[in-house]
Design an enzyme around this catalytic site. Sequence first.
Site, PDB file in Angstrom:
ATOM      1  N   GLY A  67      -2.944  26.012  -4.569  1.00 50.39           N
ATOM      2  CA  GLY A  67      -2.034  24.626  -5.957  1.00 50.39           C
ATOM      3  C   GLY A  67      -1.394  24.047  -5.210  1.00 50.39           C
ATOM      4  O   GLY A  67      -1.930  22.843  -5.991  1.00 50.39           O
ATOM      5  N   GLY A  69      -2.978  21.545  -3.159  1.00 55.98           N
ATOM      6  CA  GLY A  69      -3.957  20.349  -2.098  1.00 55.98           C
ATOM      7  C   GLY A  69      -4.421  20.126  -1.745  1.00 55.98           C
ATOM      8  O   GLY A  69      -4.853  19.300  -0.470  1.00 55.98           O
ATOM      9  N   LYS A  70      -4.635  21.457  -0.890  1.00 50.89           N
ATOM     10  CA  LYS A  70      -5.027  21.340   0.793  1.00 50.89           C
ATOM     11  C   LYS A  70      -7.097  21.500   0.908  1.00 50.89           C
ATOM     12  O   LYS A  70      -7.369  20.921   0.784  1.00 50.89           O
ATOM     13  CB  LYS A  70      -4.913  23.373   0.755  1.00 50.89           C
ATOM     14  CG  LYS A  70      -3.775  23.309   2.059  1.00 50.89           C
ATOM     15  CD  LYS A  70      -3.688  24.422   2.068  1.00 50.89           C
ATOM     16  CE  LYS A  70      -4.183  25.832   1.617  1.00 50.89           C
ATOM     17  NZ  LYS A  70      -3.094  26.250   0.197  1.00 50.89           N
ATOM     18  N   SER A  71      -7.554  22.328  -0.895  1.00 51.80           N
ATOM     19  CA  SER A  71      -8.990  21.612  -0.436  1.00 51.80           C
ATOM     20  C   SER A  71      -8.915  20.470  -1.111  1.00 51.80           C
ATOM     21  O   SER A  71      -9.619  19.973  -0.781  1.00 51.80           O
ATOM     22  CB  SER A  71      -9.374  23.221  -1.633  1.00 51.80           C
ATOM     23  OG  SER A  71      -8.570  24.609  -0.959  1.00 51.80           O
ATOM     24  N   TYR A  72      -8.198  19.909  -2.148  1.00 48.33           N
ATOM     25  CA  TYR A  72      -8.706  18.682  -2.975  1.00 48.33           C
ATOM     26  C   TYR A  72      -8.829  17.255  -1.533  1.00 48.33           C
ATOM     27  O   TYR A  72      -9.498  16.335  -1.089  1.00 48.33           O
ATOM     28  CB  TYR A  72      -7.445  18.410  -3.542  1.00 48.33           C
ATOM     29  CG  TYR A  72      -7.504  16.836  -3.788  1.00 48.33           C
ATOM     30  CD1 TYR A  72      -7.935  16.747  -4.657  1.00 48.33           C
ATOM     31  CD2 TYR A  72      -6.512  16.177  -4.093  1.00 48.33           C
ATOM     32  CE1 TYR A  72      -8.599  15.637  -5.608  1.00 48.33           C
ATOM     33  CE2 TYR A  72      -6.294  14.159  -3.801  1.00 48.33           C
ATOM     34  CZ  TYR A  72      -7.160  14.478  -5.051  1.00 48.33           C
ATOM     35  OH  TYR A  72      -7.335  13.152  -5.563  1.00 48.33           O
ATOM     36  N   ASP A 214      -9.611  24.387   6.286  1.00 54.68           N
ATOM     37  CA  ASP A 214      -8.278  23.679   4.834  1.00 54.68           C
ATOM     38  C   ASP A 214      -7.934  25.779   5.689  1.00 54.68           C
ATOM     39  O   ASP A 214      -8.579  26.513   4.937  1.00 54.68           O
ATOM     40  CB  ASP A 214      -9.151  24.153   3.688  1.00 54.68           C
ATOM     41  CG  ASP A 214      -8.858  24.457   2.560  1.00 54.68           C
ATOM     42  OD1 ASP A 214      -7.654  24.546   2.564  1.00 54.68           O
ATOM     43  OD2 ASP A 214      -9.753  24.469   1.666  1.00 54.68           O
ATOM     44  N   GLY A 217      -3.632  29.705   1.962  1.00 54.78           N
ATOM     45  CA  GLY A 217      -1.840  29.549   1.616  1.00 54.78           C
ATOM     46  C   GLY A 217      -1.012  30.286   2.275  1.00 54.78           C
ATOM     47  O   GLY A 217      -1.405  31.476   2.717  1.00 54.78           O
TER      48      GLY A 217
HETATM   49  P1  ADP Z   1      -5.013  24.349  -2.517  1.00 53.18           P
HETATM   50  O1  ADP Z   1      -6.693  24.294  -1.657  1.00 53.18           O
HETATM   51  O2  ADP Z   1      -3.879  23.906  -1.762  1.00 53.18           O
HETATM   52  O3  ADP Z   1      -4.719  25.893  -2.967  1.00 53.18           O
HETATM   53  P2  ADP Z   1      -6.250  22.909  -4.470  1.00 53.18           P
HETATM   54  O4  ADP Z   1      -6.434  21.385  -3.969  1.00 53.18           O
HETATM   55  O5  ADP Z   1      -7.564  23.262  -4.792  1.00 53.18           O
HETATM   56  O6  ADP Z   1      -5.109  23.394  -4.021  1.00 53.18           O
HETATM   57  O7  ADP Z   1      -5.205  22.148  -5.506  1.00 53.18           O
HETATM   58  C1  ADP Z   1      -5.436  22.879  -6.310  1.00 53.18           C
HETATM   59  C2  ADP Z   1      -5.576  20.927  -8.499  1.00 53.18           C
HETATM   60  O8  ADP Z   1      -4.627  20.188  -7.593  1.00 53.18           O
HETATM   61  C3  ADP Z   1      -7.463  21.665  -7.774  1.00 53.18           C
HETATM   62  O9  ADP Z   1      -7.217  21.003  -9.158  1.00 53.18           O
HETATM   63  C4  ADP Z   1      -6.489  20.014  -7.495  1.00 53.18           C
HETATM   64  O10 ADP Z   1      -8.208  19.065  -7.934  1.00 53.18           O
HETATM   65  C5  ADP Z   1      -5.637  19.119  -8.116  1.00 53.18           C
HETATM   66  N1  ADP Z   1      -4.899  18.653  -7.279  1.00 53.18           N
HETATM   67  C6  ADP Z   1      -4.430  18.791  -5.911  1.00 53.18           C
HETATM   68  N2  ADP Z   1      -3.542  17.997  -5.031  1.00 53.18           N
HETATM   69  C7  ADP Z   1      -4.261  16.662  -5.989  1.00 53.18           C
HETATM   70  C8  ADP Z   1      -3.844  15.430  -5.789  1.00 53.18           C
HETATM   71  N3  ADP Z   1      -3.323  14.846  -4.617  1.00 53.18           N
HETATM   72  N4  ADP Z   1      -4.546  14.504  -6.677  1.00 53.18           N
HETATM   73  C9  ADP Z   1      -4.696  14.703  -7.681  1.00 53.18           C
HETATM   74  N5  ADP Z   1      -5.199  16.426  -7.820  1.00 53.18           N
HETATM   75  C10 ADP Z   1      -5.219  17.283  -6.907  1.00 53.18           C
HETATM   76 MG    MG Z   2      -7.722  25.490  -1.579  1.00 57.62          MG
END
Ligand code: ADP
Ligand code: MG
Length: 323
Positions: A67, A69-72, A214, A217
Site C-alpha cells: 500500500g 506505492g511500489k506498483s504505482y 516490484d 510487501g
Molecule cells: P503497493 O504496490 O506498494 O502495495 P500501490 O502502488 O498499489 O502500493 O499503492 C496503493 C494505492 O495508493 C494505489 O491506489 C496507488 O495508485 C496509490 N498511490 C501510491 N503511491 C502513490 C503516489 N506516490 N501518488 C499517488 N497515488 C499513489
Molecule cells: Mg503492489
Amino acid sequence: MASVRVAVRVAPENTKTFTYDFSYDSTDRQSSAFTSQEKVFEDLGSDVLKAAFDGYNACVFAYGQTGSGKSYTMMGAPGDAGLIPRICEGLFSRISNSSRCDEASFRTEVRSEPIYNERVRDLLRRKSTQTYNLRVREHPKDGPYVEDLSKHLVLNYSDVEELMEAGNINRTTASTGMNDVSSRSHAIFTINFTQAKFDAEMPSETISKIHLVDLAGSERADATGATGVRLKEGGNINKSLVTLGNVISALGQESPLKKKSAFVPYRDSVLTWLLKDSLGGNSKTIMIATISPADVNYGETLSTLRYANRAKNIINKPTVNED
Ligand code: ADP
Ligand code: MG
C-alpha cells in the site's frame, strides 16, 4: 549508486534523519513539493537507459510495505504511467533517434518472471504448457536465467503494451488484512537489450539486462493477521527480502580497491540469484523505498528506511559487457 524514493516525512516527535540520493514527496498533488511520475523517470529512469545504451546491466527495485506505492511507482496508475512503461517507451524513442542506426542494430526482448513462494512463473507465456515452478540455472558466462521462460521480441512500444496487457490477466492477487489486492509475489520485468556494431574489423555485440522489480510487501507476516498457508508465504517472501538485504550488505562491504571479493549470498533466494548480474558488479542499481504517511505505519517506515540505508554503501565497478 543507490537511489531512494521517499514519499513523506514521519511525525515531528518521532523524527529520525536519513539521507538518500533523492527523496520525493507525493502526499499532496496541490503542494509545490509534489513529485510527478515524469520527474521520477527523469531522475532515475533516464539513468537506466543511459546505462543500457552504454552496455551495462541495470536493476530498479521498489521496496516497501503493502500500500505504500511500489506498483504505482513501477507500473503506474491509469493515465499516470510509472517507471516500467516510461523506460520501455524511452528505450524505443532512443533507438529511433540513434545516430548510430547505420552502423549498429538493436534487438529488444522482454520477459516477466514473477516469484511467488520461491517459485518462478512465466507471466507472458500465451499457451500454457508449464508456466510455474520453473527452474533457475546459471550459465558460466551469461549468468543466471530461468529455464524455459518465454522471451518476446518487441519492435516498438505498442508491442510491449500488448504483452503487458496479456500479462496482467495472468497475475495472481489475493487479499490480506492490510490491502484487498495485495501483491504477495515479487514481480520481475526483464528487458534484454542487444546492440550489434557492424565494424568490418571487429564486429561486436553488447547485451544489457534491465531488471525492473516490484517486490512483495515488506511487512512481517504477523502484522497482517496471516495464518497457515498465508503465513508460510509470508515466510518465503521474507526469506527473499532478508536475503536481498544480506546481499546488499555484502556488496556494501566490497570495494573496487580490495583484491578479494566479499562472499555475496546470491543463491540463498531465487530472487537474489536471478538478479545476481544486475546487483553489484558492472550494473546500475537503483533502490526505491516507498513509505506511508500514516502514524500507524511508523515501525514499517523506519524498517524500510533502515533497509534502504544499507544500499547506499554499494559501489559498483564499471566494466562494459562486450564480447
Ligand atoms: P503497493 O504496490 O506498494 O502495495 P500501490 O502502488 O498499489 O502500493 O499503492 C496503493 C494505492 O495508493 C494505489 O491506489 C496507488 O495508485 C496509490 N498511490 C501510491 N503511491 C502513490 C503516489 N506516490 N501518488 C499517488 N497515488 C499513489
Ligand atoms: Mg503492489
